[in-house]
Every structure is written in structure tokens, then in C-alpha cells.
Design a protein around this motif. Sequence first.
Motif, mmCIF file in Angstrom:
data_model
loop_
_atom_site.group_PDB
_atom_site.id
_atom_site.type_symbol
_atom_site.label_atom_id
_atom_site.label_comp_id
_atom_site.label_asym_id
_atom_site.label_seq_id
_atom_site.Cartn_x
_atom_site.Cartn_y
_atom_site.Cartn_z
ATOM 1 N N ILE A 148 -1.733 44.710 -11.982
ATOM 2 C CA ILE A 148 -1.748 43.336 -11.485
ATOM 3 C C ILE A 148 -0.434 43.054 -10.766
ATOM 4 N N SER A 149 -0.516 42.549 -9.553
ATOM 5 C CA SER A 149 0.679 42.170 -8.815
ATOM 6 C C SER A 149 1.312 40.938 -9.447
ATOM 7 N N PRO A 150 2.579 41.005 -9.838
ATOM 8 C CA PRO A 150 3.236 39.807 -10.388
ATOM 9 C C PRO A 150 3.332 38.681 -9.365
ATOM 10 N N ARG A 151 3.307 39.027 -8.088
ATOM 11 C CA ARG A 151 3.456 38.009 -7.042
ATOM 12 C C ARG A 151 2.170 37.219 -6.835
ATOM 13 N N THR A 152 1.027 37.933 -6.798
ATOM 14 C CA THR A 152 -0.227 37.271 -6.461
ATOM 15 C C THR A 152 -1.163 37.095 -7.646
ATOM 16 N N GLY A 153 -0.966 37.881 -8.710
ATOM 17 C CA GLY A 153 -1.904 37.852 -9.814
ATOM 18 C C GLY A 153 -3.185 38.613 -9.539
ATOM 19 N N LEU A 154 -3.204 39.364 -8.438
ATOM 20 C CA LEU A 154 -4.386 40.128 -8.043
ATOM 21 C C LEU A 154 -4.121 41.616 -8.221
ATOM 22 N N ASP A 185 -3.794 52.506 -16.350
ATOM 23 C CA ASP A 185 -4.362 53.482 -17.282
ATOM 24 C C ASP A 185 -3.312 54.475 -17.804
ATOM 25 N N ALA A 186 -2.323 54.820 -16.974
ATOM 26 C CA ALA A 186 -1.253 55.702 -17.460
ATOM 27 C C ALA A 186 -0.394 54.990 -18.503
ATOM 28 N N ASP A 187 -0.183 53.684 -18.338
ATOM 29 C CA ASP A 187 0.530 52.909 -19.351
ATOM 30 C C ASP A 187 -0.238 52.913 -20.668
ATOM 31 N N CYS A 188 -1.551 52.800 -20.569
ATOM 32 C CA CYS A 188 -2.378 52.817 -21.780
ATOM 33 C C CYS A 188 -2.282 54.165 -22.479
ATOM 34 N N PHE A 189 -2.295 55.237 -21.704
ATOM 35 C CA PHE A 189 -2.122 56.577 -22.286
ATOM 36 C C PHE A 189 -0.789 56.665 -23.027
ATOM 37 N N ALA A 215 7.826 47.094 -18.765
ATOM 38 C CA ALA A 215 7.225 46.463 -17.593
ATOM 39 C C ALA A 215 8.333 45.832 -16.757
ATOM 40 N N GLY A 216 8.411 46.221 -15.500
ATOM 41 C CA GLY A 216 9.431 45.680 -14.619
ATOM 42 C C GLY A 216 8.888 44.571 -13.734
ATOM 43 N N PRO A 217 9.730 44.021 -12.854
ATOM 44 C CA PRO A 217 9.317 42.891 -12.020
ATOM 45 C C PRO A 217 8.252 43.245 -10.991
ATOM 46 N N ASN A 218 8.091 44.538 -10.700
ATOM 47 C CA ASN A 218 7.090 44.970 -9.723
ATOM 48 C C ASN A 218 5.849 45.600 -10.369
ATOM 49 N N SER A 219 5.849 45.674 -11.703
ATOM 50 C CA SER A 219 4.729 46.283 -12.450
ATOM 51 C C SER A 219 4.466 47.731 -12.030
ATOM 52 N N ILE A 220 5.534 48.481 -11.795
ATOM 53 C CA ILE A 220 5.364 49.888 -11.398
ATOM 54 C C ILE A 220 6.205 50.820 -12.264
ATOM 55 N N ALA A 221 6.656 50.377 -13.425
ATOM 56 C CA ALA A 221 7.459 51.239 -14.290
ATOM 57 C C ALA A 221 6.689 52.518 -14.613
ATOM 58 N N GLY A 222 7.333 53.649 -14.447
ATOM 59 C CA GLY A 222 6.707 54.938 -14.749
ATOM 60 C C GLY A 222 5.988 55.580 -13.592
#
Length: 294
Positions: free
Chosen positions: A70-76, A107-111, A148-155
Motif C-alpha cells: 500500500i502506498s503511504p501517499r495514496t493509500g492505493l 507477501d515477502a514481509d509475511c514470509f 516498515a519505512g515511510p515508503n513501505s519498501i523495507a527489505g
Amino acid sequence: MNLRFGIDLGGTKTEAIALGPDGREMARLRVPTPKGSYEGTVATIKDLVEGLDARLGAKGSVGIGIPGTISPRTGLIKNANSTWLIGKPLDRDLEAALGRPVRLANDADCFALSEASDGAGAGFATVFGVILGTGVGGGIVVHGRLLAGPNSIAGEWGHNPLPWPMDHERPGPACYCGRSGCIETFLSGPDLARDHGEGWTAEQVAASGHPSAQAALERYEHRLARALAAVINVMDPHVVVLGGGLSKLERLYRTVPALWSGFVFSDHVDTMLRPPLHGDSSGVRGAAWLWPPQ
């Protein structure tokens, strides 16, 4: 009863699991993913959750692993391989359909969360969970919590360039992200097959004793060691857990740690490399773990 439902929204199948308060599996359902249909995806997840409700006679919390974030900016939804999800308010639409809160994660975060909670990374302060499959993804868990970072791309290590490239590895294969030489273009299953030669699958390369297949595997191991060494240099995890189809290659757990020592900025490397305890079930279990026990 404190039930947690996990949904793994895959490219070909969508799986649902129910975990009891102690983390024990109580039910599991699996159906084909309705490719190309956003409305069909919402309806499929609704049917699975309501099917678990009916089977267990109680409602559970709902966590969902998706091939995107999910994009933190748009919620989409963004960065989804399942392109029909991109730009959609999936969490809000599912909450409306289910009449309860939902939590979504990559899904990788869930793993990574699954293996850190009660899998191969349980008990370690920092866990880097890796997906080596059709794509290359990753997730980071610190003291039991997803980073979880500000861009939701950690990892998302797969879209960094392959470290310490050799001359024949430059500029590298084109990546769907628009760049060339990404780690994913060297370490995904299809790219292992491509590196060996046309007409082979990654599974065939892994199982073959032919000298050309062995040479491709040795190149793969060296690239994986370099890529993970760069991660270790940045986050210094206690354990790296491999997932995805290529995690079944037992030789990786011997060869890669022996190779990464030459690239990690340390006199000794104590980081461990482990196979997943829950195997193919880690993604769906991790989605359920998005709601911790109460």
C-alpha cells in the motif's frame, strides 16, 4: 476464541489459513486466483474468510499477504506483480466486504514475519526473510515486529544493483522495473534458468549433474553471497531465512556462508543462513501473524 485468519494472494492460487490462540493450524482453504479481475479478487477473499467463519463457528481477524504494497501517499496498491490490483483501495474494499478490519502486507514481509514468529528465525532479534522464486523479495523483522519505512519498501533488496559485478555481468539483464542489472534479474528462478540456457527450468538446472548446470549454480551461489553480504553490511541480521522455490537447494546453506565472508565488512560473520521451517506455508501463516496474539 481468538482466531487469526491469514490470506496469501498468489499469482495462481489464493490460500486461507486459520490459526488458533497457540498458533496451531485449525483450517485451510485454497482456490484459484481470479487473474485480471479486481472485483473477482475481492469476492474470492470474501468467500474464503466467510468459509473459515462458517467452518469454525467464529469470526477471526484477517491479515492478507499481497504481491505489492500500500502506498503511504495514496493509500492505493503499488508495486504489484498482479497488475489489476495497482491503484485500487484493496484494504478499504475488503473491510467493507467483510465488515471487519483487515491488515495488508507484502507477501515477502509475511514470509519474514512467519519465520521470525515461530519458524527458523524464532528467538532472534533481527531476521531478514528472503524470497527466491519467480521474483526476489525480502522482509525485515526486528524484535518480532515488521520493519516498515515511510515508503513501505523495507527489505526490497531485489531492486538494488548486483554488488561487486564482474565484467561479464555488466550492465546486466533488463528488469521490469525499468532498470538493468537488478539483483532480481540474477537471482530469480527464471533468471537462473536463463543463465544456464534456453529450454531449461530452474528446477531442472538445480537437479542436473551436468557440468554446465553445475557452473550455472556456482555462478548463482556467488551472486547470492555477494547480494546477501551487502544486506549484512547494512542491517547485520542475526539470521537470514530463505524462502521460495530456490530455498529448497540444500547446497546453498553450505556454500553461500562460505562465500559471503569475503564480502562482509567484518573479521568474522556470525549471521546464520537457514531454510524455512514452514516452507510454502510461511506466507499464509505470516499473513495471520499480522494480528499478534492477544
